[in-house]
Design a protein around this motif. Structure first.
Motif: not given
Length: 453
Positions: A223-229, A232-235, A367-370
């Motif tokens: 979820d953290s990566w998808l929501n970064y910029d 649904n950012n799968r870059s 789970e809180k690391w990000m």
């Protein structure tokens, strides 16, 4: 002193396993996903020519042996041949291998006579950039491994390796290198029958289903990566903020000898009254020196170090597990305390506290690391790369031990690298990149502080 960095590219090969294997997908665990868009790990291994071997043998013997042994090695390390992707139909990123995939293997020749300069303890960061192989990384796909072998005529050669951190941690990539060196040395010995199996301690365990995730760490990281910029950012592109080379820097290697380490431990024991490790006193000493040199303007300084979890999980896994199985630990200290005379003890107490928390479980609140790291981004952030336990100076392809091992990826990230001493005497070798003024100050302080304990 300026040095030319011109290079001639001789050959560009694609090296595949010797036998076709079936298409395979390897899931990324939360240990892997954590590193998804962080910079690749780059290392350079410099080897001197044996006295009987010069330039001719490089093209006739060394390169063919390296290629052949690489192919033999890759059949045991299929994830390195594949590509990281994040298909729309997949909730998580994966490593996908299909027959025909191969590893980029570049053969180059330097036009410079700066081999000894590059092997010295101080050299300009920009002088080594042309020796580092690059991964092919786009928004949709990322290669996992890239290699380059560069000849320095009449002096030696350099093996450059770049790996994607979302595929392997340092222990795994080093196991691959040791296996490659094992096969190459057997070929160099001109054995009639090259072993098809590996020693037990070099046989990778590829089953990622052994990684359990009862607390939903994977979902939190995804979820953290998808929501970064996002959304649904799968870059798969690397973060731009930490992937640029700082060209005006100097790279230095420093050694903490066994006597230095004992001195640090003795001083530490007089203050903290608890047993301290070589790792903790080394990192604490470096943090205190760097803070005094850099004088960060931030109120706090953050330090991240990774812990190998293979033996620390509730259900321990094999030491030869291949992938990522390290988890970061965070230390935050007040800058004004770190730059004082007892900054070494302040840093050490923070590291000891982080290590003690591992008793609550190495993945406690994982789970809180990000969110934790995002909150620390505003501070000066230090981190480590490598480990003396990797024993990188023992990686011998059949032509002797490396003269120098350089973790060049820390030039971008601002981390410092740790390895065993090349003298094999129990010391610790430290690598870091600073601008010229800071490096001169660090050189003086590094030795001065040791004398004061």
């Amino acid at each position: 002193m300026a040095h030319s960095t011109s290079l001639n590219l001789h050959q560009l090969h694609s090296v595949a396993p010797p036998h076709a294997t079936t298409a395979t997908t390897f899931p990324l665990t939360f240990f892997d996903i954590l590193w998804l868009r962080l910079p690749p790990v780059e290392r350079l291994f410099f080897y001197e020519f044996p006295t009987t071997s010069k330039t001719t043998s490089f093209y006739d013997i060394i390169v063919p042996n390296l290629k052949h042994s690489l192919s033999l090695t890759l059949q045991h390390f299929i994830p390195l041949v594949g590509n990281i992707t994040w298909p729309l139909e997949s909730s998580n990123p994966i490593i996908n291998y299909v027959p025909g995939d191969a590893v980029s293997f570049t053969v180059a020749e330097s036009n410079s006579d700066n081999f000894n300069h590059l092997c010295s303890n101080l050299c300009d960061v920009v002088d080594r950039q042309h020796l580092i192989p690059r991964l092919n990384i786009s928004h949709e796909q990322a290669s996992v491994l890239s290699l380059q072998v560069t000849l320095f005529p009449n002096s030696g050669f350099c093996i450059g390796i770049t790996t994607h951190h979302a595929a392997v941690d340092g222990k795994s990539s080093t196991m691959f290198l040791k296996t490659w060196a094992y096969f190459c040395s057997k070929i160099q010995e001109q054995l009639t029958q090259i072993p098809s199996s590996l020693p037990e301690n070099q046989t990778p365990f590829l089953d990622r289903s052994v990684i359990n995730d009862p607390s939903g760490i994977t979902e939190a990281f995804v979820d953290s990566w998808l929501n970064y910029d996002g959304p649904n950012n799968r870059s798969l592109k690397v973060w731009d903020t930490i992937s640029a080379v700082k060209t005006e820097q100097v790279k230095g290697l420093f050694e903490l000898t066994p006597s230095h380490i004992q001195k640090l431990k003795k001083h530490a024991l007089s203050k903290v009254k608890t047993k301290v490790s070589t790792f903790s006193v080394t990192c604490a000493y470096l943090l205190s020196c760097l803070a005094k040199v850099e004088k960060p303007k931030d109120e706090r300084v953050a330090f991240i170090f990774s812990v190998d979890c293979r033996t620390r999980l509730d259900s321990p896994i094999l030491a030869t597990y291949f992938g990522n199985c390290v988890f970061p630990q965070l230390v935050v200290v007040e800058t004004n305390k770190l730059v004082e005379n007892d900054g070494f003890i302040i840093a050490l107490e923070g590291i000891i506290d982080a290590l003690n928390k591992l008793e609550d479980g190495v993945l406690n609140e994982g789970e809180k690391w990000m969110s934790k790291i995002q909150s620390a981004i505003g501070n000066r952030l230090f981190s480590t790369a490598g480990s003396p336990r990797f024993e990188v100076y023992g990686i011998d392809f059949g032509w002797g031990r490396p003269k120098k091992v350089d973790v060049t990826s820390i030039d971008k990230t601002g981390a410092f690298s740790l390895s065993e001493s090349k003298n094999n005497d129990g010391g610790v070798e430290v690598g870091l990149a600073l601008n010229k003024v800071e490096m001169e100050a660090f050189l003086a302080l590094f030795h001065q502080q040791l004398e004061s304990f």
